[in-house]
Motif scaffolding. Structure first.
Motif, PDB file in Angstrom:
ATOM      1  N   GLU A 115       0.840  -1.207   0.000  1.00  0.00           N
ATOM      2  CA  GLU A 115       0.000   0.000   0.000  1.00  0.00           C
ATOM      3  C   GLU A 115       0.875   1.256   0.000  1.00  0.00           C
ATOM      4  OE1 GLU A 115      -3.260   2.280   2.823  1.00  0.00           O
ATOM      5  OE2 GLU A 115      -2.924   0.135   3.102  1.00  0.00           O
ATOM      6  N   THR A 116       1.925   1.245   0.806  1.00  0.00           N
ATOM      7  CA  THR A 116       2.854   2.380   0.862  1.00  0.00           C
ATOM      8  C   THR A 116       3.507   2.603  -0.495  1.00  0.00           C
ATOM      9  OG1 THR A 116       3.288   1.961   3.200  1.00  0.00           O
ATOM     10  CG2 THR A 116       4.892   3.318   2.025  1.00  0.00           C
ATOM     11  N   LEU A 119       1.040   4.157  -2.876  1.00  0.00           N
ATOM     12  CA  LEU A 119       0.858   5.577  -2.566  1.00  0.00           C
ATOM     13  C   LEU A 119       2.035   6.407  -3.066  1.00  0.00           C
ATOM     14  CD1 LEU A 119      -0.589   5.333   1.046  1.00  0.00           C
ATOM     15  CD2 LEU A 119      -1.782   6.187  -0.987  1.00  0.00           C
ATOM     16  N   GLU A 123       1.993   9.157  -6.208  1.00  0.00           N
ATOM     17  CA  GLU A 123       2.361  10.557  -6.035  1.00  0.00           C
ATOM     18  C   GLU A 123       3.311  11.001  -7.121  1.00  0.00           C
ATOM     19  OE1 GLU A 123       2.165  10.703  -1.146  1.00  0.00           O
ATOM     20  OE2 GLU A 123       4.002  11.212  -2.167  1.00  0.00           O
TER      21      GLU A 123
END
Length: 127
Positions: A115-116, A119, A123
């Motif tokens: 998930e990190t 993300l 970005e």
């Protein structure tokens, strides 16, 4: 050409030169066909042995980053897109391996790590 040599850290000097020159080539800071400093000049500028610079240049040539023209010197090789991609992938894998080790040590699950990554990657796509 800015190459910084560190005597601490355990990374051999020839490897530091090789990595930094690869970075300069991959980022386009050293252009295709651009002449590199002679081994003697680079050794003098870095205050290291000519044997060390020779080893770095040999490694760069073996990996296809530079070519040597007898009597003329060493030059940045034509860009091989597959080579560039492979080198970038290798560097990413190296960093991700470190991130996985840190995550495991800190009790972060694979789902949280994934998930990190999603993300962070998302970005960068919008910048």
């Amino acid at each position: 050409m800015d190459i910084i040599i560190s005597n601490s850290g355990g990374v051999p000097i020839y490897d530091q030169i090789t990595r930094q020159m690869k970075g300069l080539i991959l980022r386009g800071e050293l252009a295709e066909g651009e002449a590199l400093p002679s081994m003697r000049l680079l050794a003098k500028e870095l205050r290291i042995s000519v044997i060390t610079t020779k080893r770095a240049y040999e490694e760069l040539e073996r990996e296809g980053f530079i070519t040597t023209v007898p009597g003329k010197g060493c030059f940045v090789a034509p860009r091989n897109l597959e080579l560039v991609r492979e080198e970038t992938l290798r560097r990413v894998e190296e960093h991700l391996s470190q991130a996985v080790d840190i995550a495991r040590t800190g009790g972060i699950t694979l789902a949280e790590l994934t998930e990190t990554l999603h993300l962070l990657y998302g970005e960068d796509e919008h910048e």
